[in-house]
Design an enzyme around this catalytic site. Structure first.
Site, PDB file in Angstrom:
ATOM      1  N   GLY A  13       0.662  -1.188  -0.036  1.00 37.12           N
ATOM      2  CA  GLY A  13      -0.026  -0.033   0.092  1.00 37.12           C
ATOM      3  C   GLY A  13       0.853   1.436  -0.023  1.00 37.12           C
ATOM      4  O   GLY A  13       1.925   1.178   0.063  1.00 37.12           O
ATOM      5  N   TYR A 148     -14.691   1.376   9.173  1.00 36.69           N
ATOM      6  CA  TYR A 148     -13.546   1.850   9.306  1.00 36.69           C
ATOM      7  C   TYR A 148     -13.110   2.442  10.669  1.00 36.69           C
ATOM      8  O   TYR A 148     -12.219   2.082  11.380  1.00 36.69           O
ATOM      9  CB  TYR A 148     -12.896   2.770   8.422  1.00 36.69           C
ATOM     10  CG  TYR A 148     -11.455   3.498   8.380  1.00 36.69           C
ATOM     11  CD1 TYR A 148     -10.595   2.321   7.993  1.00 36.69           C
ATOM     12  CD2 TYR A 148     -11.080   4.585   8.346  1.00 36.69           C
ATOM     13  CE1 TYR A 148      -9.335   2.841   8.025  1.00 36.69           C
ATOM     14  CE2 TYR A 148      -9.531   5.096   8.378  1.00 36.69           C
ATOM     15  CZ  TYR A 148      -8.970   4.182   8.039  1.00 36.69           C
ATOM     16  OH  TYR A 148      -7.515   4.422   7.965  1.00 36.69           O
TER      17      TYR A 148
END
Ligand code: UDP
Length: 327
Positions: A13, A148
């Site tokens: 990422g 999240y």
């Protein structure tokens, strides 16, 4: 001498790949782990030829096994943009909860120190401004960002529990908006959105009236703060971010000026639960880590623009991918 080994999850990422680079540079042997749902191997392909880098294609939410010693674990695996949470909400919840649990267990048996990536999203749409670490937040658990925000809040709770109950050496970094090379062009975040639009010759999309604020930190500053926190003795959460706050409308103007695009700004509806303001209070990081950001927005944006500009044309039109949808 044998090098110390560090496991970095979310290695392919944006932040994970920069952390891999930094720890290789600092003389560690790095195991980069990623399930590649949102990660991109192009971010770390330059590391594959190195003896001190090993890639493990694995989903930390299911199981983590690492033979041999480990000095440190950095847990940076997680979808991290609102578009991702909407598309893969269950994986988002699982990597912050089950994934963190698995890695804390690994840290416990290996006697490794673990640093987990938390976020300014634990503050939700904050009623305290700027946000200090002792503010508990204003989060909607059942809104689109809830998967999240609550996974990250649970992550902090279980990390602290492993610290107090099992004596695991834990660190918690609360990361505020960060930008730099290797952000995904189509992940919906504001900076790649604007720069992608400038490159494709499209209008810049401001959500809402653009009066909402954010404070943007350049990735190298963030990485330095994380390294210092990892090596400190602070188990409590620490904000790392750049306190220079601007409105999204001002940000769009800066991008227009930098990119020289002649496109116009268009306004689109504000997403649900989009925080109205965000600015880190970084007094704690200054005091205990002797850290503060060094890059101005002008410098950081220039480097990032040069990166996006150098990408092959076809990458500008790639769809945001989410491989492996099974939850
Ligand atoms: N935003 C925008 N246009 C876009 C993408 C995002 O105006 O094309 C806004 C978004 O609504 C938010 C801010 O920019 O207010 C930052 O969004 P981002 O997704 O980058 O980060 P976060 O909201 O998680 O801080």
């Amino acid at each position: 001498m044998k090098k110390e080994r560090i496991l970095i999850t979310g290695a392919a990422g944006f932040l994970g790949s920069h952390l891999c680079d930094r720890f290789i540079k600092d003389g560690y042997s790095v195991i980069g782990m990623d399930n590649l749902i949102t990660g991109d191997l192009r971010n770390i392909e330059h590391l594959f030829k190195l003896e001190d880098f090993e890639f493990s294609h694995n989903d930390v939410s299911k199981f983590v096994h690492i033979p041999g010693d480990l000095k440190y674990i950095l847990h940076f695996a997680s979808p991290a943009s609102p578009i991702d949470y909407l598309k893969i909400p269950i994986q988002t919840l699982k990597v912050g909860s089950l994934g963190t649990h698995n890695l804390l267990g690994l840290a416990h048996v290996k006697k490794a120190r673990i640093l987990v990536a938390s976020t300014s999203e634990v503050y939700g749409d904050p009623t305290v401004h700027p946000q200090t670490e002792d503010y508990w937040g204003n989060v909607n658990p059942v809104g689109p960002r809830g998967v999240y925000d609550e996974a990250k809040r649970f992550q902090e709770a279980i990390t602290m529990a492993y610290h107090t109950y099992h004596g695991v050496e834990t660190r918690i970094v609360r990361i505020f908006n960060t930008y730099g090379p290797r952000m995904r062009l189509n992940d919906g975040r504001v900076l790649p959105a604007f720069m992608g639009q400038a490159l494709r010759g499209e209008d810049l999309t401001i959500f809402g009236d653009g009066s909402q604020t954010r404070s943007f930190c350049y990735v190298d500053d963030l990485v330095e703060g994380i390294v210092r926190l990892l090596k400190s003795d602070c188990a409590d959460p620490v904000n790392i971010g750049n306190p220079m706050e601007i409105t999204i409308a001002q940000f769009a103007e800066e991008i227009i000026k930098l990119t020289g695009t002649d496109q116009k700004i268009i306004f689109q509806p504000l997403p649900t639960d989009d925080p109205k303001q965000r600015q880190p209070n970084i007094s704690k990081a200054k005091e205990i880590l002797n850290w503060e950001p060094k890059y101005t927005r002008e410098e950081g944006l220039k480097i990032t623009w040069d990166y996006f500009r150098s990408l092959p044309k076809e990458r500008l039109y790639e769809e945001a991918h989410h491989r492996n949808f099974n939850s």
